[in-house]
Enzyme design. Sequence first.
Site, PDB file in Angstrom:
ATOM      1  N   ASP A 136      42.161  34.278  43.407  1.00  0.00           N
ATOM      2  CA  ASP A 136      43.007  34.827  44.462  1.00  0.00           C
ATOM      3  C   ASP A 136      42.706  36.328  44.612  1.00  0.00           C
ATOM      4  O   ASP A 136      41.551  36.699  44.790  1.00  0.00           O
ATOM      5  CB  ASP A 136      44.479  34.539  44.113  1.00  0.00           C
ATOM      6  CG  ASP A 136      45.472  34.932  45.181  1.00  0.00           C
ATOM      7  OD1 ASP A 136      45.592  34.195  46.181  1.00  0.00           O
ATOM      8  OD2 ASP A 136      46.135  35.970  45.025  1.00  0.00           O
ATOM      9  N   TYR A 144      47.637  43.614  49.770  1.00  0.00           N
ATOM     10  CA  TYR A 144      47.395  43.055  51.103  1.00  0.00           C
ATOM     11  C   TYR A 144      47.282  44.166  52.155  1.00  0.00           C
ATOM     12  O   TYR A 144      46.522  44.043  53.113  1.00  0.00           O
ATOM     13  CB  TYR A 144      48.521  42.096  51.482  1.00  0.00           C
ATOM     14  CG  TYR A 144      48.556  40.852  50.626  1.00  0.00           C
ATOM     15  CD1 TYR A 144      48.005  39.656  51.067  1.00  0.00           C
ATOM     16  CD2 TYR A 144      49.134  40.873  49.358  1.00  0.00           C
ATOM     17  CE1 TYR A 144      48.016  38.519  50.276  1.00  0.00           C
ATOM     18  CE2 TYR A 144      49.152  39.738  48.557  1.00  0.00           C
ATOM     19  CZ  TYR A 144      48.590  38.567  49.019  1.00  0.00           C
ATOM     20  OH  TYR A 144      48.598  37.452  48.226  1.00  0.00           O
ATOM     21  N   HIS A 156      45.997  25.433  45.444  1.00  0.00           N
ATOM     22  CA  HIS A 156      45.530  26.801  45.210  1.00  0.00           C
ATOM     23  C   HIS A 156      45.550  27.203  43.743  1.00  0.00           C
ATOM     24  O   HIS A 156      44.673  27.927  43.274  1.00  0.00           O
ATOM     25  CB  HIS A 156      46.388  27.760  46.034  1.00  0.00           C
ATOM     26  CG  HIS A 156      46.058  29.203  45.856  1.00  0.00           C
ATOM     27  ND1 HIS A 156      44.832  29.743  46.171  1.00  0.00           N
ATOM     28  CD2 HIS A 156      46.810  30.241  45.384  1.00  0.00           C
ATOM     29  CE1 HIS A 156      44.837  31.035  45.924  1.00  0.00           C
ATOM     30  NE2 HIS A 156      46.019  31.365  45.435  1.00  0.00           N
TER      31      HIS A 156
END
Length: 309
Positions: free
Chosen positions: A118, A236, A289
């Site tokens: 990730d 992010y 995920h």
Amino acid sequence: MNDNSNDIFDQYSDIELIKNLPGFENKYTTVNGIKLHYVEGGNGKPLICLPGWPQTWYSFQPVAMQLAKEYRVIIIDLRGMGTSEKPRSGYDKKTMATDVHQLVSQLGFEKVGLMGHDIGGMVAMSFAFNFPELTEKLIVLDGSHPSEGMYQMPLIPSPGTFNEKMDGEMPYAWWMGFNQVKNFPEQLLEGRFHLLQQWLFNYVMIDESKMTVLERAVYAAAYNDKDSIRASNAWYQTFHQDIEDAKHYQQLTMPVLGIGSYISYNYMNYGLPFVAADLQVVGIMDSGHYLFEEKPQEVLDIVLPFLAS
């Protein structure tokens, strides 16, 4: 806080959790002007492991003991994660990779393998781009370096694609936008991060029961305060800078392994060949995920031969 608050905190502290990884130790150091926490165990060639959102070093727990039989495993809480420091800046992946680079230098390694999931996969790739001479092999799981393709992600999901489980053909990751918002998410989520976390695990895992009660509690505790939410959202909010940095990187020449879940395999299989010359991409299509939790043995069966080859 109630009278048991210290007990609750201690239950999910590094010092308690490391007991679930016999042979591993908690360590702390200062790199790039910040305090970094990592855990270390095993012997052999060094393997740097980098976790993702919304988790901590503990996400490697399902695979760490097996990896440590062959490698010196170092699992890092990235800048802004867990008990590592949460400064106001430095969350672009190049700076975070520099944090890792300084730790690698402190430990005296000439070359390392990197394994990132990730957000950790983004940082691992940035390390490989910026410090190729130190990177022996690179493994990324359900996460690769930010690219301009992110600008094509939908604001609204296509009809029929936003259901209880994420659609592998047309995934809708609304939190990528939500985490761009400054100052507001931490007001909503402080003290109740578990609500977002529970929804997310259900949405992006095929079998969410594989994320244990303990693991959920560990990560909820780690992201339950304003500073932790602010810092993790900053991973992010720096994607624009990451995308700009990527325009100046050379193609990777070291061996690269991409492992994708049913959600990410097609995207990794399409995107990674543009940036890596010596590449394998493998799909674990019966996993969501969080690959370490859902399919730890399958991950090991792919990773260990790659590292040994």
